[in-house]
Design a protein around this motif. Structure first.
Motif, PDB file in Angstrom:
ATOM      1  N   UNK A 516      13.243   7.430 -12.249  1.00  0.00           N
ATOM      2  CA  UNK A 516      13.834   6.244 -12.758  1.00  0.00           C
ATOM      3  C   UNK A 516      12.533   5.506 -13.463  1.00  0.00           C
ATOM      4  N   UNK A 517      12.487   5.109 -14.610  1.00  0.00           N
ATOM      5  CA  UNK A 517      11.375   4.329 -15.125  1.00  0.00           C
ATOM      6  C   UNK A 517      11.316   2.962 -14.616  1.00  0.00           C
ATOM      7  N   UNK A 518      12.452   2.398 -13.723  1.00  0.00           N
ATOM      8  CA  UNK A 518      12.037   1.209 -12.831  1.00  0.00           C
ATOM      9  C   UNK A 518      11.203   1.397 -11.661  1.00  0.00           C
ATOM     10  N   UNK A 545       9.581  11.804  -2.312  1.00  0.00           N
ATOM     11  CA  UNK A 545       8.346  12.023  -1.541  1.00  0.00           C
ATOM     12  C   UNK A 545       7.201  11.478  -2.383  1.00  0.00           C
ATOM     13  N   UNK A 546       6.486  10.512  -1.964  1.00  0.00           N
ATOM     14  CA  UNK A 546       5.340  10.400  -2.889  1.00  0.00           C
ATOM     15  C   UNK A 546       4.075   9.692  -2.070  1.00  0.00           C
ATOM     16  N   UNK A 547       3.120   9.661  -2.892  1.00  0.00           N
ATOM     17  CA  UNK A 547       1.593   8.953  -2.146  1.00  0.00           C
ATOM     18  C   UNK A 547       1.119   8.038  -3.221  1.00  0.00           C
ATOM     19  N   UNK A 548       0.208   6.990  -2.840  1.00  0.00           N
ATOM     20  CA  UNK A 548      -0.491   6.228  -3.912  1.00  0.00           C
ATOM     21  C   UNK A 548      -1.407   5.491  -3.186  1.00  0.00           C
ATOM     22  N   UNK A 549      -2.422   5.015  -3.746  1.00  0.00           N
ATOM     23  CA  UNK A 549      -2.737   5.529  -5.194  1.00  0.00           C
ATOM     24  C   UNK A 549      -3.078   6.918  -5.211  1.00  0.00           C
ATOM     25  N   UNK A 575      11.498   3.768  -2.235  1.00  0.00           N
ATOM     26  CA  UNK A 575      10.006   4.270  -2.093  1.00  0.00           C
ATOM     27  C   UNK A 575       9.066   3.692  -2.837  1.00  0.00           C
ATOM     28  N   UNK A 576       9.475   3.204  -4.091  1.00  0.00           N
ATOM     29  CA  UNK A 576       8.596   2.487  -4.736  1.00  0.00           C
ATOM     30  C   UNK A 576       8.209   1.139  -4.668  1.00  0.00           C
ATOM     31  N   UNK A 577       9.331   0.455  -4.076  1.00  0.00           N
ATOM     32  CA  UNK A 577       9.225  -0.894  -3.802  1.00  0.00           C
ATOM     33  C   UNK A 577       8.484  -1.091  -2.390  1.00  0.00           C
ATOM     34  N   UNK A 578       8.813   0.050  -1.486  1.00  0.00           N
ATOM     35  CA  UNK A 578       7.783   0.059   0.003  1.00  0.00           C
ATOM     36  C   UNK A 578       6.347   0.027  -0.437  1.00  0.00           C
ATOM     37  N   UNK A 579       6.093   1.049  -1.401  1.00  0.00           N
ATOM     38  CA  UNK A 579       4.627   1.293  -1.891  1.00  0.00           C
ATOM     39  C   UNK A 579       3.968   0.059  -2.364  1.00  0.00           C
TER      40      UNK A 579
END
Length: 656
Positions: A516-518, A545-549, A575-579
């Motif tokens: 989702x773009x959000x 699952x993800x990593x950043x940056x 996940x995006x909010x936690x990141x």
């Protein structure tokens, strides 16, 4: 001659007598230990329980500390209670509870003190302290209980409770006694040996009625209790608490790892509970309530729940295929011949990065087929077995199908099927690629826990290596004393340059792919992969699952939200909010934050209706003898609740 023998015999007797006298002098005058043993009726050995070690987060904040409490003891022979009802009201006890406690105390001893109430708080003790002067036979002892100021991380921290009879009987080295407290789950159990400390011993004199009269020999034989060692963790309490709020009204997990160290930043098991609920004298009631909760909050889902990884497993498939030479970054596959549908509508015009970005099922069907048949064997049955054996060996290097070794009890190893597995299931040379193709998109017999998928994200972030994920980063002092295995770097056998094509596809998935773009956070380059895990008993599970940056990654994360459907919405949003919270230390995406917190994915739990009582008709000849029938309605049966997704056949055709 006879005279000489007489003196020899006399000398022997004198020598033996001297030896006995010397031994008696040593035992009665010089040896205090004998004096202690012989004085067992007048010398009392008192055990002093040490304070358990405290637990801190990565920033030095308390996660667990000890709070002074009071244990109330009763000596039945001394008890004088003018008004039992008033006393029960004061102690907040039912009369039946009071009678039970007093009966147990009398059974133990009339003249020795025994436990009456455990772990009275300072407030509770202050409330009853003045009134106790009216009730003879009661005395208090200062103790401690575990306190959790952050009200979070309950499943990972675990709890302490009174040792069971089975544990007492099974202990290898006698240490614990009846009534002692012991870690029963989580870190409290895993690090029990260092948290418990070393108990002390104090010897006191007592009279024939066991009344203490003072220290024995001025404490010459006393030993001081040594407090347990503190634990320092990699947990970021602020991030942990925020992730908890995002997982309200949801069932699932959030696991965040610092890729460069393997330290776990956050570990959420939802639904959770306040750990203070299991750290009071009302432990039994609180535990019983949690155990009956249909959503099973006592299960530590990050390590104890098993799911099919769905399309997140395509990351591993891509890495293995690149290393094995089965595909290249530029490889393009048609949708033709694939029994799986694709939701990307690209009709086979994707390279590997594009297939990751749009999570193309037919693409990875062909990738897996190439992997299994990437050998010189012409017999398709034998080729499949050889290929699957090779594939299994390469995938297992990512920690799949085995325990990672996290410092928590209860970790499940999951399932990674091999050729032997299918030989047992179908018979040797009776299965081939068409039997197992669902593995290509992370379905079928694959089972994995959220911790392992977070570790897979860390492997991609590190471009091919990982440290075993762990909670504790220091014992006694920060950065010291941990198991050396948590400092050992593990290489998964994939060349580092292969990971760039994955990172490109994962970045595309977040920015304009299946997510989702959000969930696209301005100013942070997030690389992620969505997944949808099939669930036979309800809506599919949402995985991300993800990593950043992308460069110099600071966080790797896996989110599982049960019964939430598409992986790019529920799990990706969390996940995006936690990141964002971890990297920016704030959340700017307020709209997404509000939407996630308001989302409710709890599956409905309906109790079976109570059956109506049976109706009985009076017999026709019952006029003279009326028949009286009593009916007992049946109790409702417990509701079965699924706590982990089980593998099943046949092969699936969806996933994202």
């Amino acid at each position: 001659m006879i005279e000489n023998r007489k003196y020899i015999v006399i000398g022997v007797f004198c020598l033996v007598g001297l030896v006995y006298l010397a031994r008696l002098f040593y035992l009665q005058i010089l040896d205090d230990s004998y004096s202690l043993e012989s004085s067992s009726n007048s010398i009392k050995r008192v055990i002093e329980i040490p304070y358990r070690g405290q637990i801190y987060d990565r920033n030095g904040k308390f996660i667990v500390y000890n709070t002074p409490v009071y244990d109330l003891y009763v000596t039945p022979k001394k008890v004088q209670i003018p008004d039992t009802a008033a006393f029960c009201r004061l102690m907040e006890l039912e009369r039946s509870e009071f009678d039970s406690i007093m009966n147990n105390a009398k059974s133990y001893s009339y003249v020795k003190p025994s436990l009456f109430l455990r772990q009275l708080s300072k407030e509770d003790f202050a409330r009853i302290q003045d009134a106790l002067v009216d009730y003879r036979g009661f005395e208090h002892v200062t103790s401690s209980m575990r306190t959790y100021p952050a009200h979070t991380l309950a499943n990972a921290l675990g709890y302490v409770s009174e040792i069971s009879k089975k544990q007492l009987d099974e202990q290898e080295t006698p240490y614990y006694r009846q009534g002692d407290y012991i870690g029963r789950s989580g870190l409290e159990q895993q690090y029990e040996a260092v948290l418990r400390g070393q108990r002390g011993v104090k010897f006191v004199m007592q009279n024939v009625h066991q009344v203490v009269k003072g220290s024995w020999k001025n404490g010459a034989f006393d030993s001081l209790a040594v407090a347990g060692k503190n634990l320092y963790t990699g947990i970021d309490v602020e991030i942990q608490q925020y992730a908890d709020t995002l997982m309200q009204n949801k069932v699932g997990s959030v696991v965040a790892i610092e890729p460069s160290t393997g330290q776990i930043l956050a570990m959420v098991s939802a639904p959770t509970y306040d750990p203070n609920a299991l750290s009071s004298r009302f432990f039994s009631k609180s535990y019983s309530k949690l155990a009956k909760n249909p959503y099973k909050p006592l299960i530590n889902r990050p390590v104890m729940a098993s799911y099919r990884p769905g399309s997140t497993f395509k990351l591993i498939q891509a890495m293995v295929a690149l290393q094995d030479g089965a595909v290249a970054p530029s490889s393009i596959f048609s949708h033709a011949g694939s029994p799986m549908k694709c939701h990307c509508n690209r009709s086979g015009r994707l390279n590997l990065a594009g297939a990751v970005q749009y999570s193309c099922n037919p693409y990875f069907y062909h990738v897996f087929r190439r992997l299994l048949y990437n050998n010189n064997e012409r017999n398709t049955f034998k080729a499949s077995a050889m290929g699957l054996h090779h594939w299994h060996d390469m995938v297992s290097k990512f920690g799949i199908g085995q325990k990672l070794g996290v410092d928590l009890p209860g970790e499940l190893k999951g399932s990674l099927p091999d050729a032997d597995y299918y030989n047992r299931m179908y018979g040797e040379n009776h299965w081939k690629f068409s039997t197992v193709y669902s593995l290509s998109i992370g379905e079928g017999e694959l089972l994995i826990n959220p911790l392992k998928m977070a570790n897979v994200a860390a492997i991609v972030a590190n471009r091919g290596w990982f440290y075993t994920p762990h909670l504790v980063s220091g014992i006694g002092k920060p950065g010291e004393g941990i198991d050396p295995k948590y400092l050992e770097k593990h290489d998964v056998g994939i060349d580092p340059h292969h990971f760039e094509v994955l990172a490109e596809g994962m970045q595309g998935a977040v920015e304009h792919g299946t997510t989702t773009m959000a969930a696209n956070i301005p100013g942070i380059t997030i690389c992620g992969k969505t997944g949808t895990s099939q669930n036979k008993k309800g809506k599919d599970h949402s995985i991300f699952v993800a990593f950043a940056p992308r460069e110099n990654p600071k966080i790797a994360i896996a989110v599982f939200v049960e019964n939430a459907g598409w992986g790019g919405i529920a799990a990706a949003s969390v996940a995006s909010l936690v990141i964002e919270k971890y990297i920016k230390r704030r959340v700017d995406n307020h709209a997404l934050d509000k939407k996630v917190k308001e989302s409710n994915y709890l599956p409905a739990v309906t109790l079976p209706k109570k059956p109506a009582p049976k109706k009985y008709e009076m017999p026709k000849d019952s006029a003279a003898k009326p028949l009286i029938v009593k009916t007992i309605p049946q109790l409702p049966t417990p509701v079965p609740v699924e706590t982990k997704s089980l593998a099943s056949r046949p092969a699936t055709t969806n996933g994202n």
